[in-house]
Every structure is written in structure tokens, then in C-alpha cells.
Design an enzyme around this catalytic site. Sequence first.
Site, PDB file in Angstrom:
ATOM      1  N   GLU A 216       0.862  -1.177   0.000  1.00 58.53           N
ATOM      2  CA  GLU A 216       0.000   0.000   0.000  1.00 58.53           C
ATOM      3  C   GLU A 216       0.902   1.231   0.000  1.00 58.53           C
ATOM      4  O   GLU A 216       1.763   1.370   0.870  1.00 58.53           O
ATOM      5  CB  GLU A 216      -0.922  -0.022   1.214  1.00 58.53           C
ATOM      6  CG  GLU A 216      -1.850  -1.233   1.176  1.00 58.53           C
ATOM      7  CD  GLU A 216      -2.667  -1.410   2.445  1.00 58.53           C
ATOM      8  OE1 GLU A 216      -3.870  -1.718   2.326  1.00 58.53           O
ATOM      9  OE2 GLU A 216      -2.108  -1.239   3.554  1.00 58.53           O
TER      10      GLU A 216
ATOM     11  N   ASP B 278     -16.122  -3.370  -0.218  1.00 58.00           N
ATOM     12  CA  ASP B 278     -15.565  -2.952   1.064  1.00 58.00           C
ATOM     13  C   ASP B 278     -16.704  -2.752   2.054  1.00 58.00           C
ATOM     14  O   ASP B 278     -17.548  -1.861   1.859  1.00 58.00           O
ATOM     15  CB  ASP B 278     -14.774  -1.652   0.901  1.00 58.00           C
ATOM     16  CG  ASP B 278     -13.643  -1.788  -0.113  1.00 58.00           C
ATOM     17  OD1 ASP B 278     -13.030  -2.876  -0.158  1.00 58.00           O
ATOM     18  OD2 ASP B 278     -13.376  -0.829  -0.856  1.00 58.00           O
TER      19      ASP B 278
END
Length: 247
Positions: A8, A128
Site C-alpha cells: 500500500e 468494502d
Amino acid sequence: MIVYPTIELQQGRCVSLKRGRLNEPVIWHVDPIETARKFREAGAQWMHVTDFDGVVGGNANNTLLEDIIRTAGIPVQLGGGFRTRESVVRWIDKGAGRIVIGTLATQNPDLVKELARSFPDQIVLAVDVWQGKVMSEGWRAATAFTPEDFIAAFSDTPLAGVIITDIDSDMEEVEAQLGMVSGLAAQVRVPVMVRGVINTVDDIARAKYIPNISGVLVGRALFSRDLDLAEALAVAQPRPEPIADFQ
């Protein structure tokens, strides 16, 4: 089952976020390109990269992303801020193996369906989940969709896969997390990857036996060294079925 070691990125650095809080990153002092190479050397078949600057509309990581895609030596599944057809096509042309789309799917599902038809095996839907709702805008905005309805809306779409993320992954009830993921995975006709529930080798062993789970994304646990990638890859491999010995 495929383990997707995950990087990330924020401002060129490897980071981890807690429940998507962009202003509270945990910074890992490692080189992203060298880390990607180590993933390959450990035996990874794929890797996943999330561009947090892209989530907020920035492009500071673009050159780094291109370098990772070019030098990793394994296919890169890329997510973070894909809001237009042009941005998806651009990164496919740059060599990304798959593009992960979340917010755009909540805003313009027909475009995502068209992209999936145009780029077979390269478009992944991000689901999500936070408190029973699908989140968008980098986990910052709740939509009106339940994950069940959101997944059902793409049931006939030729997606490369679906990533289910339990945003409330900091709670310790791992069995409850996997139960939620298992229920959603049962609805999906394409391969399912899970994120946010894998912190140990035992978690991989559990996920391995959930029907329709084809992959797990693992990031923070690798950087904190709570999980060894080579061991994770070994655990994820299928075990040979016993063969009866007829005398």
C-alpha cells in the site's frame, strides 16, 4: 489458494492504514521496488498494490507504480482511485495485470460492466464492507448498498474476481469475520479474494477451506513480520487427497 502479498503506497512510501484513515499511516521503512522483488523471490504468483494517493485523486505514485509493474517479475493487481474508463485503460496499457474498481462501481455500474466485457479477466470488483454497508471513496463514504445487493448487481458480469474487505478487521473475532466473508462468497460466481482478515498462518489455513475463496490479500502482517510469506504460500497450497489402497 493464491496469496497476494500487498503493498500500500502513500507518497512513495509503503504504509498501512487503520480502517482507511489516510492521515494516520503506519510507515514501513522499506523500498517498494525491492519489496516487490522479494515477493517474487519468495514464490508469489501475484501481488497486489493499492495507491492511496490515487484514492484521493493524486498521481504522486505513478512513476513508482510503473517501475513496480515493470520490474516485479509477477503480475500486479492494482487498485486505488479508478474513476474513469480512461484511467483503467491507461494502467492496463502500462502492464497492470488486473484493475480493482470499487467507488466507480457504486456510481456507474454500467461502465464497470462494459469494462469487464472489454477486458476479460482483468477487472476486479472491490466490495468494502463496514457495519453492513458497502463503502466508497476509499472507505470514507457509506453507500446505500448492502454487500449482498451490491454483489447481486454484478452477478452476470464477466469479472476476473471480487475482493471482499472487512473494514472492521481490527476486531479480534476472526471467526466472525470469516463467517461474514463466507456468507458473501457463497453468492459469487467468480473467484473471491479476501482482505482484512488474514493476520497469521492459522487465518490462511481457515480461509483455505471456505468454499469459493480463491485468494487472500496480506499486507500489514508481512511488514510487521507476524507472517512469513514463504510459510503463507506453503500453507495456501492444496494438500493431495488421500488415495485408498485397495489390496
